[in-house]
Design an enzyme around this catalytic site. Sequence first.
Site, PDB file in Angstrom:
ATOM      1  N   HIS A 181       2.156   6.329   0.734  1.00 45.34           N
ATOM      2  CA  HIS A 181       1.317   5.212   0.315  1.00 45.34           C
ATOM      3  C   HIS A 181       1.278   4.160   1.408  1.00 45.34           C
ATOM      4  CE1 HIS A 181       5.438   4.301  -0.964  1.00 45.34           C
ATOM      5  NE2 HIS A 181       5.133   3.047  -0.748  1.00 45.34           N
ATOM      6  N   HIS A 190       0.479  -0.081   2.163  1.00 47.53           N
ATOM      7  CA  HIS A 190       0.441  -1.428   1.583  1.00 47.53           C
ATOM      8  C   HIS A 190      -0.623  -2.267   2.288  1.00 47.53           C
ATOM      9  CE1 HIS A 190       4.632  -1.177  -0.242  1.00 47.53           C
ATOM     10  NE2 HIS A 190       4.697  -0.211   0.661  1.00 47.53           N
TER      11      HIS A 190
HETATM   12  P1  5GP Z   1       7.870   1.580  -0.400  1.00 45.07           P
HETATM   13  O1  5GP Z   1       9.143   0.900  -0.030  1.00 45.07           O
HETATM   14  O2  5GP Z   1       8.159   2.959  -0.923  1.00 45.07           O
HETATM   15  O3  5GP Z   1       6.846   1.556   0.678  1.00 45.07           O
HETATM   16  O4  5GP Z   1       7.246   0.700  -1.540  1.00 45.07           O
HETATM   17  C1  5GP Z   1       7.038   1.095  -2.853  1.00 45.07           C
HETATM   18  C2  5GP Z   1       6.255  -0.025  -3.509  1.00 45.07           C
HETATM   19  O5  5GP Z   1       5.913   0.398  -4.804  1.00 45.07           O
HETATM   20  C3  5GP Z   1       7.012  -1.344  -3.634  1.00 45.07           C
HETATM   21  O6  5GP Z   1       6.258  -2.369  -3.025  1.00 45.07           O
HETATM   22  C4  5GP Z   1       7.167  -1.535  -5.137  1.00 45.07           C
HETATM   23  O7  5GP Z   1       7.017  -2.882  -5.508  1.00 45.07           O
HETATM   24  C5  5GP Z   1       6.058  -0.670  -5.691  1.00 45.07           C
HETATM   25  N1  5GP Z   1       6.350  -0.046  -6.976  1.00 45.07           N
HETATM   26  C6  5GP Z   1       7.521   0.506  -7.383  1.00 45.07           C
HETATM   27  N2  5GP Z   1       7.386   1.031  -8.618  1.00 45.07           N
HETATM   28  C7  5GP Z   1       6.102   0.804  -8.996  1.00 45.07           C
HETATM   29  C8  5GP Z   1       5.364   1.102 -10.181  1.00 45.07           C
HETATM   30  O8  5GP Z   1       5.850   1.687 -11.139  1.00 45.07           O
HETATM   31  N3  5GP Z   1       4.054   0.716 -10.212  1.00 45.07           N
HETATM   32  C9  5GP Z   1       3.460   0.054  -9.163  1.00 45.07           C
HETATM   33  N4  5GP Z   1       2.182  -0.276  -9.310  1.00 45.07           N
HETATM   34  N5  5GP Z   1       4.135  -0.257  -8.033  1.00 45.07           N
HETATM   35  C10 5GP Z   1       5.439   0.122  -7.954  1.00 45.07           C
END
Ligand code: 5GP
Length: 144
Positions: free
Chosen positions: A104, A106
Amino acid sequence: MTASYDVDNIFAKILRGEIPCHKVFEDDNAIVFMDVMPQSTGHTLIVPKAPSRNLLDADAGVLSAIIPLIQRVAIAAKSAFGADGITFMQFNEGAGGQTVFHLHFHVIPRFEGEALKSHGRGMEEPGVLAANAEKLKAALAALD
Ligand code: 5GP
């Protein structure tokens, strides 16, 4: 050794409709929804549907197809939230800051003089996320 893709990660569940999200956009290749723990107003996630843990094991075709969508979301988010800039982030593996192991991206609207909040901490109110998803949907539609 890097772990393999887990079909039960939280974004795979969102993609299968098993867990709700504040959806902004969906097509055959990707889904776009609001981050539940936003680091800034309008923090949005762009998630390719094809399964991969992150950038390191992603198909090159998936990556080239997703970049134009990321650009559209960034342009729409800057307009929707009246942002001064956009921060684009992507994390790979735990040591790289990744917490959800489905690729994903951001898109984070930024405002002059406003620091980013912590990554993955502090849940936003569902009503705020719903309102922000609607604002972003409208701004995306206005790009067409
Ligand atoms: P990563 O560190 O993997 O790049 O970020 C994962 C992101 O997913 C984080 O910014 C966190 O806030 C978001 N996130 C975690 N769980 C959920 C969820 O259940 N739903 C949504 N919409 N975002 C999530």
